[in-house]
Enzyme design. Structure first.
Site, PDB file in Angstrom:
ATOM      1  N   ASN A   1       0.873  -1.176   0.000  1.00 33.50           N
ATOM      2  CA  ASN A   1       0.000   0.000   0.000  1.00 33.50           C
ATOM      3  C   ASN A   1       0.906   1.219   0.000  1.00 33.50           C
ATOM      4  OD1 ASN A   1      -1.760   2.074   0.471  1.00 33.50           O
ATOM      5  ND2 ASN A   1      -2.404   1.374   2.509  1.00 33.50           N
TER       6      ASN A   1
ATOM      7  N   LYS B   1       0.115   4.266  -0.263  1.00 34.70           N
ATOM      8  CA  LYS B   1      -0.485   5.459   0.345  1.00 34.70           C
ATOM      9  C   LYS B   1      -0.226   6.679  -0.552  1.00 34.70           C
ATOM     10  CE  LYS B   1      -0.103   3.141   4.754  1.00 34.70           C
ATOM     11  NZ  LYS B   1       0.017   3.196   6.193  1.00 34.70           N
TER      12      LYS B   1
ATOM     13  N   HIS C   1      -9.634   1.502   4.975  1.00 30.78           N
ATOM     14  CA  HIS C   1      -8.352   1.614   5.685  1.00 30.78           C
ATOM     15  C   HIS C   1      -8.510   2.566   6.874  1.00 30.78           C
ATOM     16  CE1 HIS C   1      -4.159   2.519   6.518  1.00 30.78           C
ATOM     17  NE2 HIS C   1      -3.842   1.437   5.831  1.00 30.78           N
TER      18      HIS C   1
ATOM     19  N   GLU D   1      -6.693   4.842   7.943  1.00 30.59           N
ATOM     20  CA  GLU D   1      -6.370   6.248   7.644  1.00 30.59           C
ATOM     21  C   GLU D   1      -7.558   6.940   6.984  1.00 30.59           C
ATOM     22  OE1 GLU D   1      -2.721   5.462   5.576  1.00 30.59           O
ATOM     23  OE2 GLU D   1      -1.728   4.984   7.470  1.00 30.59           O
TER      24      GLU D   1
ATOM     25  N   GLU E   1      -5.529  -5.069  10.330  1.00 34.25           N
ATOM     26  CA  GLU E   1      -4.526  -4.031  10.548  1.00 34.25           C
ATOM     27  C   GLU E   1      -4.771  -3.357  11.901  1.00 34.25           C
ATOM     28  OE1 GLU E   1      -2.664  -2.839   6.465  1.00 34.25           O
ATOM     29  OE2 GLU E   1      -4.022  -1.305   7.199  1.00 34.25           O
TER      30      GLU E   1
ATOM     31  N   GLY F   1       2.572   1.977  10.875  1.00 34.99           N
ATOM     32  CA  GLY F   1       3.551   3.058  10.770  1.00 34.99           C
ATOM     33  C   GLY F   1       4.262   3.372  12.067  1.00 34.99           C
TER      34      GLY F   1
ATOM     35  N   SER G   1       3.375  -2.495  10.173  1.00 34.45           N
ATOM     36  CA  SER G   1       4.825  -2.608  10.384  1.00 34.45           C
ATOM     37  C   SER G   1       5.400  -3.959   9.935  1.00 34.45           C
ATOM     38  CB  SER G   1       5.184  -2.315  11.839  1.00 34.45           C
ATOM     39  OG  SER G   1       4.844  -0.977  12.163  1.00 34.45           O
TER      40      SER G   1
HETATM   41  P1  13P Z   1       2.983   0.181   7.695  1.00 36.33           P
HETATM   42  O1  13P Z   1       3.468  -1.113   7.041  1.00 36.33           O
HETATM   43  O2  13P Z   1       3.756   1.380   7.244  1.00 36.33           O
HETATM   44  O3  13P Z   1       2.874   0.027   9.177  1.00 36.33           O
HETATM   45  O4  13P Z   1       1.486   0.424   7.149  1.00 36.33           O
HETATM   46  C1  13P Z   1       0.569  -0.616   7.195  1.00 36.33           C
HETATM   47  C2  13P Z   1      -0.614  -0.224   6.409  1.00 36.33           C
HETATM   48  O5  13P Z   1      -1.316   0.710   6.741  1.00 36.33           O
HETATM   49  C3  13P Z   1      -0.910  -0.998   5.196  1.00 36.33           C
HETATM   50  O6  13P Z   1      -2.151  -0.674   4.679  1.00 36.33           O
END
Ligand code: 13P
Length: 242
Positions: free
Chosen positions: A9, A11, A96, A98, A165, A171, A204
């Site tokens: 992803n 982002k 997601h 976010e 997740e 992150g 992560s």
């Molecule tokens: P990270 O791997 O940066 O923690 O992000 C995970 C994520 O949000 C995947 O959609």
């Protein structure tokens, strides 16, 4: 048979030029061991058309990061299923954390986006997971079960991917222990009528934890954020040692 899917992803990272640079290195690093594992790049909208042309016929598949529930209309800033389908996109991330946290995504809109994805021939990747406060309060299981109950009505589970997740692991560098992710994913599977849905872990994921994550019997892949932006790092993840 459950399909293994390793998805990046991206982002809001990666211009078109950066995407091409990534691909040049990444493609040459994919090992034969990858076999039937599916590799998906969920890129920003601006890079999808170019990536689709470049990847045409290869083993890497494409995902988008959002989809509106209507096929077209006055929805400034949104993107529709037919638009994504036309350029060769196969998957789309929905719900997601976010999007839920910063853009007002709710279970109701996630449900509408999931059904739209399927209607227009895209496989949705539904993200669920609890916050740190919810976990600390002992509510993780209930939160996830409620998300599934609200997000999945009317969704065809024959054409669905779910990513667990935990928000506190996104992150942050703080990974959920592989055995704990396995336990929660087993719980998610118990809520589904199709036990063959691919369920990924996300949060992560890195080269140094992917092997242990993929050794867990309930975990069918990973949804990788930060570590999918570097081609060598992401290649090591897709080349995980089973
Ligand atoms: P990270 O791997 O940066 O923690 O992000 C995970 C994520 O949000 C995947 O959609």
């Amino acid at each position: 048979m459950r399909k293994i899917i390793i998805a990046g992803n991206w982002k809001m990272y990666m211009t078109q030029a950066q995407s091409l640079e990534f691909l040049q290195v990444f493609k040459s690093e994919i090992e034969e061991r990858v076999g039937t594992r599916e590799i998906v790049l969920c890129a920003p909208f601006t890079a999808l058309g170019l990536l689709s042309k470049t990847l045409h016929g290869g083993i890497i598949r494409l995902g988008a990061q959002n989809i509106h529930w209507e096929s077209e209309g006055p929805y400034t800033g949104e993107i529709s299923g037919p638009m994504l389908k036309e350029i060769g996109v196969n998957y789309v991330i929905v719900g997601h954390s976010e999007r839920r946290q910063y853009f007002g995504e709710s279970d109701q809109t996630a449900n509408m986006r999931l059904r739209a994805a399927q209607k227009y021939g895209l496989t949705p990747i539904l993200c669920v997971g609890e916050s740190k406060a919810q976990r600390d309060a002992g509510d993780a299981e209930e939160v996830i079960i409620n998300q599934l109950k609200s997000d999945l009505p009317g969704v065809n589970q024959q054409d669905l991917v779910i990513a667990y997740e935990p928000i506190w692991a996104i992150g942050t560098g703080e990974t959920c222990a592989a055995t704990e992710a396995n336990r929660v994913i087993k719980l998610i599977r118990s809520q589904l009528y199709n036990p063959d849905v691919t369920i990924q872990y996300g949060g992560s994921v890195k080269p140094d934890n992917i092997d242990e994550i993929m050794q867990q019997n309930e975990i069918d892949g990973a949804l990788v954020g930060g570590a999918s932006l570097d081609p060598l790092t992401f290649a090591r993840i897709v080349n995980y040692l089973a």
